[in-house]
Scaffold this motif. Structure first.
Motif, PDB file in Angstrom:
ATOM      1  N   ALA A 142       0.824  -1.210   0.000  1.00 49.43           N
ATOM      2  CA  ALA A 142       0.000   0.000   0.000  1.00 49.43           C
ATOM      3  C   ALA A 142       0.857   1.258   0.000  1.00 49.43           C
ATOM      4  CB  ALA A 142      -0.932   0.000   1.204  1.00 49.43           C
ATOM      5  N   ILE A 173      -5.488  11.969   3.634  1.00 49.03           N
ATOM      6  CA  ILE A 173      -6.552  10.970   3.755  1.00 49.03           C
ATOM      7  C   ILE A 173      -5.963   9.570   3.742  1.00 49.03           C
ATOM      8  CG2 ILE A 173      -8.443   9.929   2.478  1.00 49.03           C
ATOM      9  CD1 ILE A 173      -9.481  12.645   1.917  1.00 49.03           C
ATOM     10  N   VAL A 174      -5.057   9.363   2.800  1.00 45.91           N
ATOM     11  CA  VAL A 174      -4.463   8.029   2.683  1.00 45.91           C
ATOM     12  C   VAL A 174      -3.777   7.645   3.979  1.00 45.91           C
ATOM     13  CG1 VAL A 174      -2.644   6.740   1.577  1.00 45.91           C
ATOM     14  CG2 VAL A 174      -4.153   8.161   0.232  1.00 45.91           C
ATOM     15  N   ILE A 177      -6.339   7.652   7.204  1.00 47.39           N
ATOM     16  CA  ILE A 177      -7.428   6.693   7.310  1.00 47.39           C
ATOM     17  C   ILE A 177      -7.022   5.302   6.880  1.00 47.39           C
ATOM     18  CG2 ILE A 177      -9.752   6.141   6.544  1.00 47.39           C
ATOM     19  CD1 ILE A 177     -10.123   9.207   6.319  1.00 47.39           C
ATOM     20  N   PHE A 178      -6.545   5.183   5.653  1.00 46.04           N
ATOM     21  CA  PHE A 178      -6.375   3.835   5.143  1.00 46.04           C
ATOM     22  C   PHE A 178      -5.260   3.068   5.832  1.00 46.04           C
ATOM     23  CE2 PHE A 178      -8.916   5.722   1.898  1.00 46.04           C
ATOM     24  CZ  PHE A 178      -9.847   4.726   1.743  1.00 46.04           C
ATOM     25  N   ARG A 209      -6.306   2.175   9.376  1.00 48.72           N
ATOM     26  CA  ARG A 209      -7.366   1.185   9.488  1.00 48.72           C
ATOM     27  C   ARG A 209      -6.914  -0.161   8.977  1.00 48.72           C
ATOM     28  NH1 ARG A 209     -12.808   3.921   7.683  1.00 48.72           N
ATOM     29  NH2 ARG A 209     -12.793   5.721   9.058  1.00 48.72           N
ATOM     30  N   LEU A 241     -14.865   8.061   1.378  1.00 51.42           N
ATOM     31  CA  LEU A 241     -15.047   8.063   2.831  1.00 51.42           C
ATOM     32  C   LEU A 241     -16.395   7.456   3.206  1.00 51.42           C
ATOM     33  CD1 LEU A 241     -13.616  11.573   3.666  1.00 51.42           C
ATOM     34  CD2 LEU A 241     -12.590   9.355   4.101  1.00 51.42           C
ATOM     35  N   LEU A 272     -13.715  -1.814   3.725  1.00 51.26           N
ATOM     36  CA  LEU A 272     -12.383  -1.222   3.611  1.00 51.26           C
ATOM     37  C   LEU A 272     -11.757  -1.549   2.283  1.00 51.26           C
ATOM     38  CD1 LEU A 272     -10.422  -1.561   6.931  1.00 51.26           C
ATOM     39  CD2 LEU A 272     -11.037   0.476   5.681  1.00 51.26           C
ATOM     40  N   TRP A 276     -10.721   1.052  -0.581  1.00 52.63           N
ATOM     41  CA  TRP A 276      -9.332   1.136  -1.053  1.00 52.63           C
ATOM     42  C   TRP A 276      -9.271   1.019  -2.576  1.00 52.63           C
ATOM     43  CZ3 TRP A 276      -4.787   2.779   0.301  1.00 52.63           C
ATOM     44  CH2 TRP A 276      -3.684   2.367  -0.426  1.00 52.63           C
ATOM     45  N   PHE A 297     -10.640   4.054  -4.084  1.00 51.39           N
ATOM     46  CA  PHE A 297      -9.713   5.164  -3.945  1.00 51.39           C
ATOM     47  C   PHE A 297      -8.598   5.084  -4.977  1.00 51.39           C
ATOM     48  CE2 PHE A 297      -5.823   6.950  -2.246  1.00 51.39           C
ATOM     49  CZ  PHE A 297      -6.224   8.260  -2.143  1.00 51.39           C
ATOM     50  N   ILE A 298      -7.969   3.899  -5.085  1.00 54.30           N
ATOM     51  CA  ILE A 298      -6.829   3.753  -5.993  1.00 54.30           C
ATOM     52  C   ILE A 298      -7.274   3.984  -7.442  1.00 54.30           C
ATOM     53  CG2 ILE A 298      -5.269   2.043  -6.985  1.00 54.30           C
ATOM     54  CD1 ILE A 298      -4.219   3.149  -4.446  1.00 54.30           C
TER      55      ILE A 298
END
Lengths: 217, 481
Positions: free
Chosen positions: A148, A189-190, A193-194, A197, B142, B153, B157, B160-161
């Motif tokens: 990631a 944000i990345v 949050i990501f 989490r 979000l 999640l 993800w 988002f990507i």
């Protein structure tokens, strides 16, 4: 060296550093290389500000420098240390073929933009060729990495390419500011949050580990 | 600012003010009501846009026939989604899937999303439109992740990507458009304004225009859910809250609107590859791909997510063919699809609440166990399948006619795609609505009235399109070239 040469020198250096991002196999050097790329980009933007007599670009250069060269690499390093993420970069395609693909992409973007952009300004269309190379190399990095953190770095290097393009376009309003503001937002944000989490739930930031379901249920 | 533009400003400022207020209100009950009231007022303001139709550009905002249509549909569906959302979150609070703190965040994001979509529609600057679509995307990411489950999640993800790559490509395209326009229009803001760009359309450097359009199409095409960059869409629909799926139908429309605006610029340029051809190719592959994928779904939300890909494919195909009939039909199809699909997701939200699962295995025989819910679902599926007498039939029929005129082979491809999805929809109906009841049999609470309103509009447009609307859409179709 004339003003064009210096602009090309800096833009070319950004492209070279994109290649350097492609062959890193550990996360800390990857982050450092990204910081170096952002630094060269900030210099390039500052040079454009001077060459185009556009002082507002200096603000962009300053933001690039502060955020992408200093703050974000520090935050990423801190994240890696605190979350005890594996320091290696999990790759999908090995380095050799990736680099060859990268060279092909740069050749493609040079051939395309230099021919297509013949009608527009001299400085502009060559900068566009470099910018397209950086964008395509960033895409390549996102495709060939699984981790990631390295995907996020790939995405931020795409943003670097966009900043390069936007500053190369003479007299372009808004977009540089928008671009920088949003890259900061995206990165926050990345990271906020990501990564947290994902860490919280899976003890890893390897995207493959959260790939247990692939939409086929 | 001209006072005539007041409705346009209201459409943008109301959601913003509401978002600010909603961050301050701790109670989710008041928040949900405020959300409904704000969306309702936004809808009324968007109707007010009709009074300023002919005023043209003013500063950073501009209003023409094309974007009014989209703004009204967006606000209407936003309003009904807010009504649905109130009952929906109530049930989620009861089963403990959401906490109060998340809801404050959720309501704020809801209003920001509506405001951002309206900004993207009403701005006159290409760069601002890009920024608004980026905000809308980030907010949706979000909202998709709000359950914080494993699947939510991953969906967030992936979304988002993929969408940030799309957004990056779209920005590159926007910069290229500026560079194409700059030698003709001149430096500065003028080279990013729709009105100035449209005035000089046809004089741009052809090859660079083609490259710019490729980036725009791939970039905004990601947001519009076109094959092969659609992968985020089923996950985001299935794993996010149902209201997000309803709002995502609107975001697809906004992305398609962006593509259309750019297509208008480059349609007249003698490019290396005409923009229409690219759109036909992407559209047709989306229709056929989605038609095939529909057969293997086991999750009802995922199933209708693929149906959205199919419909956006049809829309891209229609605008790609171009000409007055196909453009008219494409516009009608987008409007009808947004209304039908959001209504359908409203019904599906009720079904999931009744059955406690979104898997086809756990849903069956709805018409005998819950007659009202079941038959509403049947009607909505018939409408989305493009069968008469609903509005989607009219638009699909017109698109088919235009395709036969343009190239019979293309029409045959489209026909295969449409038949594939029709078969899949009938199978779905058979499993969900008819036969012996399967799964839990909780009573259905809450009103289906908003769905009925959506379906009534779609039915009315299938039977009779008012002359005013026809004239309006025909004007837009001519604008699109």
């Amino acid at each position: 060296m004339g003003p064009f040469d210096i602009a090309h020198f800096l833009a070319g250096l950004v492209v070279l550093l994109s290649f350097a991002l492609l062959y890193q196999d550990r996360l800390p050097p990857l982050i450092n290389t990204f910081a170096a790329q952002s630094l060269v980009l900030a210099l390039s933007v500052a040079w454009q500000a001077q060459a185009q007599h556009a002082p507002h670009l200096l603000i962009t250069a300053g933001i690039e420098f502060c955020f992408k060269t200093i703050v974000i690499p520090l935050v990423l390093t801190w994240t890696i240390r605190n979350l005890k993420i594996h320091r290696t970069v999990e790759i999908v395609v090995s380095v050799g073929p990736t680099i060859i693909a990268g060279i092909a992409l740069v050749g493609l973007s040079m051939g395309l933009m230099l021919r297509a952009g013949a009608g527009i300004g001299n400085l502009a269309h060559q900068d566009m060729a470099f910018a397209l190379s950086v964008v395509l190399l960033g895409l390549l990095m996102m495709v060939t990495r699984r981790n990631a953190v390295s995907q996020v770095i790939g995405f931020m290097s795409i943003e670097n390419g966009l900043v390069l393009a936007a500053t190369g376009a003479r007299g372009m309003p808004f977009v540089v500011e928008t671009c920088v503001a949003f890259s900061v937002l995206v990165v926050l944000i990345v990271i906020g949050i990501f990564l947290f989490r994902i860490r919280e739930r899976f003890d890893s930031v390897d995207v493959a580990l959260i790939d247990s379901f692939r939409g086929e249920r | 600012m001209n006072w005539l533009l007041l409705p346009a400003a209201l459409v943008l400022l109301l959601p913003l003010a509401a978002a600010f207020l909603l961050t301050l209100i701790p109670s989710y009950r008041i928040g949900a009501w405020l959300n409904i009231i704000a969306s309702g007022c936004t809808f009324l303001a968007s109707l007010g846009l009709l009074s300023v139709r002919a005023t043209g550009p003013h500063g950073l905002l501009f209003v023409d026939d094309l974007n009014i249509a989209f703004a009204i549909i967006t606000s209407l569906v936003g309003f009904t989604t807010a009504i649905f959302s109130k009952g929906y979150i109530q049930s989620l609070i009861e089963i403990g899937r959401l906490q109060n703190a998340h809801l404050r965040f959720y309501h704020t994001m809801f209003q920001i999303l509506l405001g951002a979509m309206n900004l993207a529609l009403l701005t006159s600057i290409t760069g601002v439109m890009w920024a608004a679509i980026e905000i809308a995307t980030l907010v949706t990411v979000l909202m998709v992740g709000v359950y914080r489950s494993h699947e939510a999640l991953e969906a967030a993800w992936k979304y988002f990507i993929l969408s940030s790559v799309g957004i990056a490509l779209a920005l590159f395209g926007t910069i290229l458009v500026y560079m194409v326009a700059q030698p003709v229009v001149g430096e500065g803001l003028a080279a990013m304004s729709w009105v100035k760009l449209a005035a000089h359309a046809g004089t741009f450097n052809p090859m660079l225009s083609s490259i710019a359009f490729v980036f725009i199409l791939l970039g905004y095409g990601t947001k519009a859910g076109l094959f092969p960059i659609h992968a985020w869409l089923p996950d985001a629909y299935a794993e996010g809250p149902t209201p997000v799926a309803m709002l995502s139908c609107l975001l697809l429309n906004v992305a398609m609107y962006a593509i259309l605006r750019f297509k208008m610029l480059f349609a007249g340029t003698l490019g290396v590859i005409p923009p229409g051809t690219m759109m036909v190719t992407l559209g047709l592959t989306s229709v056929i791909f989605a038609g095939l994928m529909l057969y293997r779904r086991r999750d009802i939300k995922r199933f209708f997510a693929y149906s959205s890909i199919e419909h956006m494919g049809i829309v891209a195909f229609a605008f790609g063919i171009g000409g007055p009939i196909a453009n008219f039909a494409g516009l009608l199809h987008m409007a009808m699809h947004a209304l039908t699909k959001s209504g359908l997701f409203y019904v599906i939200g009720h079904i999931i609440r009744v059955k406690g699962s979104q898997k086809f295995d756990a849903i069956g025989g709805l018409t005998s166990s819950h007659p009202i819910l079941g038959w509403t679902f049947v009607i909505a599926v018939v409408a989305i399948a493009g069968l008469p007498p609903f509005g989607l039939f009219t638009s699909e029929f017109l698109i088919m006619t235009a395709a036969v005129n343009a190239n019979p082979l293309l029409a045959a491809g489209l026909g295969v795609g449409l038949l594939l999805s029709l078969g899949a929809l009938f199978l779905c109906l058979n499993r969900v609505a008819f036969g012996a009841p399967r799964g839990a049999l909780r009573p259905d609470e809450g009103s289906l009235l908003p769905v009925m309103i959506h379906l009534a509009i779609v039915l009315a447009f299938g039977l009779f399109i008012p002359g005013e609307v026809t004239a309006w859409f025909q004007h837009v179709a001519r604008m699109l070239g």
